[in-house]
Design a protein around this motif. Sequence first.
Motif, PDB file in Angstrom:
ATOM      1  N   SER A 265       0.830  -1.195   0.000  1.00 34.58           N
ATOM      2  CA  SER A 265       0.000   0.000   0.000  1.00 34.58           C
ATOM      3  C   SER A 265       0.863   1.243   0.000  1.00 34.58           C
ATOM      4  CB  SER A 265      -0.840   0.011   1.279  1.00 34.58           C
ATOM      5  OG  SER A 265       0.043   0.081   2.380  1.00 34.58           O
ATOM      6  N   ALA A 266       0.200   2.376  -0.041  1.00 35.87           N
ATOM      7  CA  ALA A 266       0.924   3.649  -0.004  1.00 35.87           C
ATOM      8  C   ALA A 266       1.758   3.746   1.272  1.00 35.87           C
ATOM      9  CB  ALA A 266      -0.053   4.800  -0.091  1.00 35.87           C
ATOM     10  N   THR A 267       1.202   3.279   2.392  1.00 35.14           N
ATOM     11  CA  THR A 267       1.924   3.357   3.661  1.00 35.14           C
ATOM     12  C   THR A 267       3.211   2.538   3.599  1.00 35.14           C
ATOM     13  OG1 THR A 267      -0.269   3.110   4.582  1.00 35.14           O
ATOM     14  CG2 THR A 267       1.556   3.262   6.150  1.00 35.14           C
ATOM     15  N   SER A 268       3.105   1.359   3.021  1.00 35.90           N
ATOM     16  CA  SER A 268       4.300   0.515   3.002  1.00 35.90           C
ATOM     17  C   SER A 268       5.319   1.049   2.007  1.00 35.90           C
ATOM     18  CB  SER A 268       3.945  -0.936   2.718  1.00 35.90           C
ATOM     19  OG  SER A 268       3.381  -1.079   1.454  1.00 35.90           O
ATOM     20  N   GLU A 269       4.831   1.682   0.939  1.00 38.79           N
ATOM     21  CA  GLU A 269       5.758   2.333   0.010  1.00 38.79           C
ATOM     22  C   GLU A 269       6.579   3.373   0.759  1.00 38.79           C
ATOM     23  OE1 GLU A 269       3.418   4.023  -3.090  1.00 38.79           O
ATOM     24  OE2 GLU A 269       3.126   2.046  -3.997  1.00 38.79           O
ATOM     25  N   LEU A 270       5.876   4.122   1.553  1.00 37.42           N
ATOM     26  CA  LEU A 270       6.526   5.171   2.321  1.00 37.42           C
ATOM     27  C   LEU A 270       7.566   4.564   3.269  1.00 37.42           C
ATOM     28  CD1 LEU A 270       5.947   8.189   2.230  1.00 37.42           C
ATOM     29  CD2 LEU A 270       4.607   7.916   4.325  1.00 37.42           C
ATOM     30  N   THR A 288      11.537   5.865  -7.756  1.00 41.09           N
ATOM     31  CA  THR A 288      10.072   5.929  -7.814  1.00 41.09           C
ATOM     32  C   THR A 288       9.455   4.815  -6.970  1.00 41.09           C
ATOM     33  OG1 THR A 288       9.878   4.425  -9.678  1.00 41.09           O
ATOM     34  CG2 THR A 288      10.174   6.756 -10.206  1.00 41.09           C
ATOM     35  N   ASN A 289       8.194   5.016  -6.649  1.00 40.20           N
ATOM     36  CA  ASN A 289       7.478   4.000  -5.893  1.00 40.20           C
ATOM     37  C   ASN A 289       7.400   2.695  -6.680  1.00 40.20           C
ATOM     38  OD1 ASN A 289       6.994   5.532  -3.607  1.00 40.20           O
ATOM     39  ND2 ASN A 289       5.176   6.486  -4.490  1.00 40.20           N
ATOM     40  N   GLU A 290       7.274   2.819  -7.968  1.00 41.28           N
ATOM     41  CA  GLU A 290       7.198   1.620  -8.793  1.00 41.28           C
ATOM     42  C   GLU A 290       8.503   0.813  -8.693  1.00 41.28           C
ATOM     43  OE1 GLU A 290       6.112   2.706 -12.720  1.00 41.28           O
ATOM     44  OE2 GLU A 290       5.683   0.638 -13.304  1.00 41.28           O
TER      45      GLU A 290
HETATM   46  C1  NAG Z   1       5.335   7.414  -3.265  1.00 40.75           C
HETATM   47  O1  NAG Z   1       4.239   7.079  -2.465  1.00 40.75           O
HETATM   48  C2  NAG Z   1       4.110   7.869  -1.292  1.00 40.75           C
HETATM   49  C3  NAG Z   1       2.998   7.299  -0.465  1.00 40.75           C
HETATM   50  O2  NAG Z   1       1.860   7.094  -1.257  1.00 40.75           O
HETATM   51  C4  NAG Z   1       3.860   9.323  -1.706  1.00 40.75           C
HETATM   52  O3  NAG Z   1       3.783  10.136  -0.549  1.00 40.75           O
HETATM   53  C5  NAG Z   1       5.045   9.794  -2.567  1.00 40.75           C
HETATM   54  O4  NAG Z   1       4.807  11.087  -3.050  1.00 40.75           O
HETATM   55  C6  NAG Z   1       5.257   8.839  -3.729  1.00 40.75           C
HETATM   56  N1  NAG Z   1       6.526   9.213  -4.347  1.00 40.75           N
HETATM   57  C7  NAG Z   1       6.685   9.350  -5.653  1.00 40.75           C
HETATM   58  C8  NAG Z   1       8.048   9.736  -6.116  1.00 40.75           C
HETATM   59  O5  NAG Z   1       5.799   9.176  -6.457  1.00 40.75           O
END
Ligand code: NAG
Length: 417
Positions: A265-270, A288-290
């Motif tokens: 999830s977004a939290t775990s990405e963070l 990147t998150n990806e």
């Molecule tokens: C990655 O995901 C986090 C949590 O959703 C978000 O705060 C952040 O902006 C994202 N970073 C990028 C580079 O997209």
Amino acid sequence: MTSKANVVFNVLLVFVTIVLGNVLKLRFRPINNEITRSLRYQRDSLLNFTESRELYGYSSEEHNVLTEDGYILTIFRINGRNCAHKLKRTPVLLMHGFLQSSDTWLDAGPKAGLAYLISDACFDLWVGNDRGNYYSRRHNRLDPDKDPKFWKFSVDEIGFYDIPATLEYILKYTKEDKLNYIGYSQGAGTFFVMCSERPGYCAKANVFIGLAPATRLTNTKSVPFKILIEGLGHLEEDLATIGIYELFAKGSLSQEFLSLLCKFSATSELLCGTGVSLVDSFHQGSITNETLRVLFDHFPAGTSVHNIARYGQSIRSSHFQKFDYGSAQNFNIYGTKQPPHYNLSAVTVPSVVLYGNNDNLVDTKDILWLIKRLPNMLEIKRVSDPLWNHFDSAYSQFTKDLIFPTINKYLLKYSRK
Ligand SMILES: *[C@@H]1O[C@H](CO)[C@@H](O)[C@H](O)[C@H]1NC(C)=O
Ligand SMILES: *[C@@H]1O[C@H](CO)[C@@H](O)[C@H](O)[C@H]1NC(C)=O
Ligand SMILES: *[C@@H]1O[C@H](CO)[C@@H](O)[C@H](O)[C@H]1NC(C)=O
């Protein structure tokens, strides 16, 4: 650390590693592919090198390299898109860093992964794998699950055997005399080991391009890295008594846990992004998150406890030297009480070094220490982004603008059409 904290820490580590070790022994895959697919796993991360490449319309070949001491390494050759009649003849070898594999170079995707960028520029790109990672966990006599001897290696052996064998294989296969070498972190250090110990091989490279090259790690700032690596390194003998010689393998609980955690999830990405930043340094938005979701399926890729111990020594030492077994055993092995230093003057190949100012693993001071000792520098490039850190060279979304132009410039200069 106080000695009491040290003891507590070591006990904790032993506990964690026992659990880890048992899991490793069982070659346990707690999460099978079908389940992970339905858990929003990115498609890329489940694929091996060949499959990832095919996903984006690239083709690749798999080759097996046998080292003089019996290890079997898988290496890959990649063809860029639209290079049919434009492929340059001089091969390029790209070597990964500590706990990584060839997949590292795909993790940032086709717009930033160096394997994509270099092959799309129509260089004949080969990517190697060091002994002990999941592509090179094979030997013609030793069974990695049963023979502790398989795991008795560190960067010293990788540089002495794996790099020369890989180089030799590629030159023989392509019928070329020389290739161009790109080494990231450990992939650079092991090239220097080869040049120092087997100078004939060093001359088989036209040019050496080092990305955050790791030799001594005297000034490493990363506290988590230091604690983990030094802690585990000190425990080599203790771990051996309980049968643990390999750590951080793919498919082990720790790796699967990270891999799954970083995809949820977004939290775990963070969380995973912050984790990477804490081990290295903060560079908001660079990875990147990806990429974060994909990279932890390939990292850590596994290595020996002995190699980890060697890293612990390179943090404590102010030299780039061979494994320190203690004075008595050193004397038996090397004929001297102190481990011999590697001869960096033997790195006679024209060299280019790229590094970041914000690298907390291979500190700028250690890079400058190295550069002073390399006898044939062509260019020393500090990446213009002041926040460029260690992992950026492998995983940043900005590699195409910030490091690839320099790489491309020297590969072009040293390639035959
Ligand atoms: C990655 O995901 C986090 C949590 O959703 C978000 O705060 C952040 O902006 C994202 N970073 C990028 C580079 O997209
Ligand atoms: C990668 O996957 C392909 C297709 O499933 C398979 O043929 C190949 O042997 C695999 N390679 C490695 C090194 O695992
Ligand atoms: C180190 O390498 C250089 C260049 O090959 C050589 O001249 C020198 O003798 C070597 N030094 C040692 C101590 O082996």
